[in-house]
Design a protein around this motif. Structure first.
Motif, PDB file in Angstrom:
ATOM      1  N   ASN A   1       0.817  -1.215   0.000  1.00  0.00           N
ATOM      2  CA  ASN A   1       0.000   0.000   0.000  1.00  0.00           C
ATOM      3  C   ASN A   1       0.853   1.268   0.000  1.00  0.00           C
ATOM      4  O   ASN A   1       0.482   2.269  -0.617  1.00  0.00           O
ATOM      5  CB  ASN A   1      -0.989  -0.002   1.166  1.00  0.00           C
ATOM      6  CG  ASN A   1      -2.204  -0.849   0.874  1.00  0.00           C
ATOM      7  OD1 ASN A   1      -2.595  -1.019  -0.282  1.00  0.00           O
ATOM      8  ND2 ASN A   1      -2.820  -1.390   1.902  1.00  0.00           N
TER       9      ASN A   1
ATOM     10  N   ALA B   1      -5.631   3.827   0.898  1.00  0.00           N
ATOM     11  CA  ALA B   1      -5.136   2.879   1.900  1.00  0.00           C
ATOM     12  C   ALA B   1      -3.829   3.372   2.518  1.00  0.00           C
ATOM     13  O   ALA B   1      -3.586   3.185   3.715  1.00  0.00           O
ATOM     14  CB  ALA B   1      -4.939   1.501   1.272  1.00  0.00           C
ATOM     15  N   TRP B   2      -2.998   4.005   1.705  1.00  0.00           N
ATOM     16  CA  TRP B   2      -1.741   4.572   2.230  1.00  0.00           C
ATOM     17  C   TRP B   2      -2.058   5.690   3.222  1.00  0.00           C
ATOM     18  O   TRP B   2      -1.419   5.812   4.271  1.00  0.00           O
ATOM     19  CB  TRP B   2      -0.887   5.070   1.071  1.00  0.00           C
ATOM     20  CG  TRP B   2       0.480   5.536   1.446  1.00  0.00           C
ATOM     21  CD1 TRP B   2       1.347   4.960   2.333  1.00  0.00           C
ATOM     22  CD2 TRP B   2       1.162   6.679   0.929  1.00  0.00           C
ATOM     23  NE1 TRP B   2       2.528   5.676   2.387  1.00  0.00           N
ATOM     24  CE2 TRP B   2       2.435   6.735   1.531  1.00  0.00           C
ATOM     25  CE3 TRP B   2       0.823   7.655  -0.002  1.00  0.00           C
ATOM     26  CZ2 TRP B   2       3.361   7.736   1.248  1.00  0.00           C
ATOM     27  CZ3 TRP B   2       1.754   8.639  -0.288  1.00  0.00           C
ATOM     28  CH2 TRP B   2       3.001   8.672   0.331  1.00  0.00           C
TER      29      TRP B   2
ATOM     30  N   GLN C   1      -3.076   4.071   6.364  1.00  0.00           N
ATOM     31  CA  GLN C   1      -1.888   3.516   7.010  1.00  0.00           C
ATOM     32  C   GLN C   1      -1.081   4.593   7.733  1.00  0.00           C
ATOM     33  O   GLN C   1      -0.569   4.377   8.827  1.00  0.00           O
ATOM     34  CB  GLN C   1      -1.014   2.848   5.935  1.00  0.00           C
ATOM     35  CG  GLN C   1       0.269   2.270   6.428  1.00  0.00           C
ATOM     36  CD  GLN C   1       1.143   1.886   5.246  1.00  0.00           C
ATOM     37  OE1 GLN C   1       2.178   2.503   5.040  1.00  0.00           O
ATOM     38  NE2 GLN C   1       0.735   0.901   4.476  1.00  0.00           N
TER      39      GLN C   1
ATOM     40  N   SER D   1      -7.469  -2.467  -1.605  1.00  0.00           N
ATOM     41  CA  SER D   1      -6.347  -1.932  -0.820  1.00  0.00           C
ATOM     42  C   SER D   1      -6.810  -1.490   0.570  1.00  0.00           C
ATOM     43  O   SER D   1      -6.092  -1.698   1.558  1.00  0.00           O
ATOM     44  CB  SER D   1      -5.647  -0.793  -1.564  1.00  0.00           C
ATOM     45  OG  SER D   1      -6.498   0.303  -1.761  1.00  0.00           O
TER      46      SER D   1
ATOM     47  N   GLN E   1      -5.519  -3.060   4.037  1.00  0.00           N
ATOM     48  CA  GLN E   1      -4.959  -2.192   5.079  1.00  0.00           C
ATOM     49  C   GLN E   1      -5.728  -2.343   6.381  1.00  0.00           C
ATOM     50  O   GLN E   1      -5.137  -2.306   7.463  1.00  0.00           O
ATOM     51  CB  GLN E   1      -4.935  -0.735   4.633  1.00  0.00           C
ATOM     52  CG  GLN E   1      -4.109   0.150   5.533  1.00  0.00           C
ATOM     53  CD  GLN E   1      -2.657  -0.312   5.607  1.00  0.00           C
ATOM     54  OE1 GLN E   1      -2.011  -0.500   4.578  1.00  0.00           O
ATOM     55  NE2 GLN E   1      -2.139  -0.501   6.805  1.00  0.00           N
TER      56      GLN E   1
END
Length: 184
Positions: A19, A71-72, A75, A153, A157
């Protein structure tokens, strides 16, 4: 990662890496969006030339910037959150709140989006849907697939976050500093 890393934590770290890689790629797309939009405007108003394909590519890129990097952002703790109470919670309570939100809000929402979009994207792929515009891109099915990139994604995550959260609450992983997560 040490040799003593539990397999589930290693799996969570793999998800995080994938991700983060996708997010970092998507983070460069705004450069293309600015240049592409400038070229479209210059061609249209400077030379009277339409650039439908490039204009659609900019739209595809715009979708990927937000859906591919979601998703990043989750995160990294860069997602939108109402911090009125959350900021005062202990690290442990924050972890419980995050896990609760993931289980009760994020996972059901992703499940619903997956259920809703699967046939929509599948139909686009079945017909290899292209642009209805003259000079448009023949890849509308790829653009619609970005919805699945978002959902999958985010689901992955969420699983990663739940695994790491459970290990933290069990005392098998240290709690992360929120400033480190957001800017790491």
């Amino acid at each position: 990662m040490s040799a003593k890393t539990p397999p589930l934590v290693a799996f969570a770290c793999l998800i995080d890496s994938i991700n983060a890689w996708l997010g970092r790629i998507c983070a460069w797309l705004p450069v293309f969006l600015v240049v592409g939009t400038a070229v479209v405007v210059i061609l249209r108003y400077g030379f009277g030339i339409g650039a439908t394909g490039l204009q659609e590519a900019v739209m595809y890129g715009h979708a990927l910037v937000f859906m591919g990097a979601a998703a990043w952002a989750l995160q990294q703790g860069a997602h939108v959150r109402v911090d009125i109470l959350y900021q005062r919670f202990s690290t442990r309570t924050k972890e419980v709140v995050n896990m609760f939100g993931t289980l009760v809000l994020l996972l059901p929402t992703c499940g619903f989006l997956l259920w809703l979009s699967w046939s929509y994207v599948g139909a686009a792929w079945a017909s290899l849907e292209g642009s209805p515009e003259a000079g448009g891109l023949p890849f509308v099915y790829l653009q619609k697939s970005i919805i699945l990139v978002l959902v999958i994604s985010l689901l992955l995550q969420a699983i990663s976050n739940l695994i790491k959260g459970a290990y933290r609450l069990a005392g098998r992983l240290p709690f992360e500093d929120q400033a480190e997560v957001q800017h790491g």
